[in-house]
Each structure stands twice: as structure tokens, then as C-alpha cells.
Design a protein around this motif. Structure first.
Motif, PDB file in Angstrom:
ATOM      1  N   PRO A 203      -0.477  -5.103   1.933  1.00 46.23           N
ATOM      2  CA  PRO A 203      -0.067  -5.898   0.772  1.00 46.23           C
ATOM      3  C   PRO A 203       1.241  -5.389   0.177  1.00 46.23           C
ATOM      4  CG  PRO A 203      -2.383  -5.265   0.610  1.00 46.23           C
ATOM      5  CD  PRO A 203      -1.804  -4.491   1.752  1.00 46.23           C
ATOM      6  N   ASP A 204       1.986  -6.279  -0.445  1.00 45.92           N
ATOM      7  CA  ASP A 204       3.225  -5.879  -1.108  1.00 45.92           C
ATOM      8  C   ASP A 204       2.931  -4.910  -2.249  1.00 45.92           C
ATOM      9  OD1 ASP A 204       4.684  -7.540   0.556  1.00 45.92           O
ATOM     10  OD2 ASP A 204       4.629  -9.247  -0.844  1.00 45.92           O
ATOM     11  N   GLY A 205       3.903  -4.063  -2.522  1.00 42.92           N
ATOM     12  CA  GLY A 205       3.764  -3.127  -3.629  1.00 42.92           C
ATOM     13  C   GLY A 205       3.061  -1.849  -3.235  1.00 42.92           C
ATOM     14  N   GLY A 206       2.773  -1.036  -4.242  1.00 45.20           N
ATOM     15  CA  GLY A 206       2.152   0.245  -3.997  1.00 45.20           C
ATOM     16  C   GLY A 206       0.634   0.191  -4.028  1.00 45.20           C
ATOM     17  N   ALA A 207       0.037   1.340  -3.756  1.00 50.36           N
ATOM     18  CA  ALA A 207      -1.422   1.467  -3.782  1.00 50.36           C
ATOM     19  C   ALA A 207      -1.795   2.804  -4.426  1.00 50.36           C
ATOM     20  CB  ALA A 207      -2.004   1.385  -2.372  1.00 50.36           C
ATOM     21  N   ASN A 208      -2.959   2.846  -5.024  1.00 49.09           N
ATOM     22  CA  ASN A 208      -3.459   4.111  -5.553  1.00 49.09           C
ATOM     23  C   ASN A 208      -4.922   4.276  -5.200  1.00 49.09           C
ATOM     24  OD1 ASN A 208      -4.765   2.461  -7.537  1.00 49.09           O
ATOM     25  ND2 ASN A 208      -2.932   2.575  -8.821  1.00 49.09           N
ATOM     26  N   VAL A 209      -5.397   5.503  -5.342  1.00 51.44           N
ATOM     27  CA  VAL A 209      -6.796   5.825  -5.058  1.00 51.44           C
ATOM     28  C   VAL A 209      -7.370   6.496  -6.296  1.00 51.44           C
ATOM     29  CG1 VAL A 209      -8.395   7.116  -3.597  1.00 51.44           C
ATOM     30  CG2 VAL A 209      -6.292   6.172  -2.617  1.00 51.44           C
ATOM     31  N   ILE A 210      -8.450   5.930  -6.830  1.00 53.71           N
ATOM     32  CA  ILE A 210      -9.017   6.404  -8.092  1.00 53.71           C
ATOM     33  C   ILE A 210     -10.508   6.686  -7.929  1.00 53.71           C
ATOM     34  CG2 ILE A 210      -9.443   5.820 -10.523  1.00 53.71           C
ATOM     35  CD1 ILE A 210      -7.063   3.841 -10.277  1.00 53.71           C
TER      36      ILE A 210
END
Length: 330
Positions: A203-210
Motif C-alpha cells: 500500500p502507498d505510504g508508510g506502515a507501523n507496528v503497534i
């Protein structure tokens, strides 16, 4: 986690003391003399060898291990991945092995020693190990018992925090004499990840892990050097790095930032992966009204990273890769 170290059972105490005293002469630290009875073949194959521990000390390993006791459940999965001869292992806080490799441990008759936070030295002795593996940090660390463990067998200290399982495998390969096997396992997995990356549309953009715990609790966010973030990066995701100033713990770790719930509202990534959850479990983050304007929530791109994603080894990493491919396949 509260560490509770019960005293050994009285019934075997006398036997254990004598046996441990005898075994102490084997030589399990860098200060021990070389066993003059070692064969020329053993020396040709690189034994004895000196292993540099995570705490800067060294351990002399006199021969290629044939019976390994891993006191750290977080390390055991990586040992099993390249077929190291593990005979017994500590378990998680629940008293069970990690689900991603529990079946493998059962197939190989790996004994369950104790829940994380406890220790029974007699149980270690009973398995007559020729190598004991200890974690430098974490709830399953037994660094306070290093002296007692080294009286039983050569004992090494490794640090699984802030590194991938592949890096840990290379370190453990040196200690076990299975360098080639560890390298082959890592290479095969890296090739698997590379092939998986070619199958997905990130997917476009960034990713995070929470690790989402909700209001009133600390909510750890994976840093770019965490095992989870590095695996997703290898798959093509750009990982949002949390602000180190958010950290609420006394020490700053390399893998996660523990942060207040309110800081989650300032995250900018368009995709969020929730640690240790499947998609159903991740819905709690997506449904939280305070987080309604977080970009990933607005985009409808909040996903579970997997029930076994907390501790990344070859087994759980493969599960993560497979789930990412299934979700983002071209």
C-alpha cells in the motif's frame, strides 16, 4: 514480570551438589584449561572453541554440543530452525512453548523445563547438557544464575533483542558448530522473503507496528530496528519510526518504544499492523473512537500481524510473510 526463583528440591540436593562439583572440572569458561584428552579429530574440526558472550565475557566450549539446554524460550525457536540438538527448553510465562514451534519441539522430544521467570537447576542437570544457552535480557533471562549453570556445563549468553532471528542464528551457529546449517536456513528464508516481496502490492505510504493496549496503558510501537519492522521492510514496506522522546521506560530499547496512549493519535502511517493479534483482534484499534482520525484507521488499513508475531523466529516470521502475501497479493 516478577521473577521467582524457587530453591531446588531437597530430595536431590545432595546428589546434585556432588555431581555439579564434579562437572565443574570440565571447564566451561574462558579461564579453563584445554582438556588434554580431546582427540586430534576434535581439534581439527575446531574444538575446543571460545565463544564471545553478549556481556563481553567468553566461554570455552570443549566439543561440538550434542545435548543443548536453552533456558530462554525466545531463543529456542531459532535453535530448532537449523536443527540444533536441543534436549530441553524453558517455556513462556504461561508454562507453554511458543505456538509457532511447539509441534516441532514435541516431534523432537524437547523437554519443558519451567515457565519464564522460574528456574530449577536440578532440571538442567538431569538432562546432562554439554551446552547451556542463556538470554542476556527479557523475562526468560537467567543471567543471575550464570555461575550455577556454568558449574553444570559450558554456558553462553546471547542477546535476541534488537536483532533479527537470522543474526541470532549466525551467532548460535558458531557456538554449536552448525555454522553451515544456520547459514543454509537463513539463506533459504531470505530467498523466501524475496520471492514473497515480488508477489505483493505494498500500500502507498508508510506502515507501523503497534502492541495496542488501549487507554491508560503503555502501547509499545516497533522501531525500525525491531525484528518485525525489518521483516516488513524486506517485504517492501516503509516503516514509521516512533519518536524516542515518547519512551516511558527507564531505558531506551532498540526494538520498541513504550509510549502513552495519547501519542498514538499523532502517528502518520497509512497502514498499521497490530502485534500479537489477528484481524479480529486488531479491530479494537480500528474501533477506538479516540483514534478515529489516525491515517491507517481512516484508510481502513489496520491489520493483525499475527497471533505469534510477538517473538520473531523462522517459524513466526514465515507465518507473517504468508499472511502479508495473502492480504496484499497482486
Amino acid at each position: 514480570m516478577v521473577h521467582n526463583f524457587p530453591s531446588p528440591a531437597r530430595a536431590l540436593a545432595g546428589v546434585t551438589v556432588v555431581a555439579i562439583a564434579a562437572l565443574a572440572t570440565v571447564g566451561c569458561s574462558s579461564t579453563s584449561d584445554t582438556d588434554t584428552s580431546e582427540s586430534a579429530t576434535s581439534q581439527t574440526e575446531g574444538w575446543p572453541r571460545t565463544f564471545t558472550n553478549a556481556d563481553g565475557t567468553t566461554t570455552k566450549i570443549t566439543k561440538k554440543p550434542e545435548a543443548i539446554v536453552s533456558t530462554s524460550v525466545s531463543v529456542t525457536g531459532t535453535l530448532l530452525a537449523f536443527d540444533a540438538p536441543v534436549v530441553a527448553s524453558g517455556a513462556g510465562s504461561s508454562g507453554e512453548f511458543f505456538a509457532q514451534w511447539a509441534d516441532v519441539a514435541d516431534e523432537r522430544d524437547v523437554a519443558n523445563l519451567w515457565p519464564a521467570g522460574k528456574v530449577d537447576l536440578e532440571a538442567v542437570y538431569a538432562h546432562t547438557p554439554d551446552l547451556v544457552v542463556v538470554s542476556a535480557t527479557g523475562a526468560d533471562s537467567l543471567v543471575e544464575q550464570i555461575g550455577e549453570l556454568r558449574a553444570i556445563a559450558p554456558t553462553i549468553v546471547v542477546d535476541y533483542g534488537g536483532q533479527t532471528w537470522q543474526e541470532l542464528a549466525a551467532t548460535l551457529g558458531q557456538a554449536t558448530g552448525l555454522e553451515a546449517e544456520a547459514e543454509q536456513t537463513v539463506t533459504a528464508f531470505d530467498d523466501y522473503v524475496q520471492e514473497a516481496a515480488s508477489k505483493i502490492q505494498v500500500p502507498d505510504g508508510g506502515a507501523n507496528v503497534i502492541s495496542f493496549n488501549g487507554a491508560g496503558e503503555s502501547n509499545p510501537i516497533a522501531r525500525q530496528d525491531s525484528a518485525q519492522a525489518r521483516l516488513l521492510s524486506d517485504l517492501g514496506f516503509t516503516i514509521e519510526d516512533p519518536n524516542p522522546e515518547w519512551n516511558t521506560r527507564s531505558q531506551l530499547r532498540e526494538d520498541f518504544i513504550w509510549t502513552a496512549y495519547e501519542n498514538l493519535t499523532t502517528l502518520t502511517a497509512e497502514t498499521t499492523f497490530i502485534l500479537s493479534k489477528d484481524d479480529a483482534g486488531a479491530q479494537a484499534f480500528a474501533d477506538d473512537p479516540v483514534l478515529a482520525n489516525v491515517p491507517s484507521v481512516k484508510q481502513g488499513q489496520v491489520y493483525g500481524l499475527g497471533l505469534n508475531s510477538f517473538r520473531v523466529d523462522q517459524y513466526s516470521a514465515t507465518e507473517i510473510v504468508d499472511s502479508v502475501v495473502a492480504r496484499f497479493a497482486k
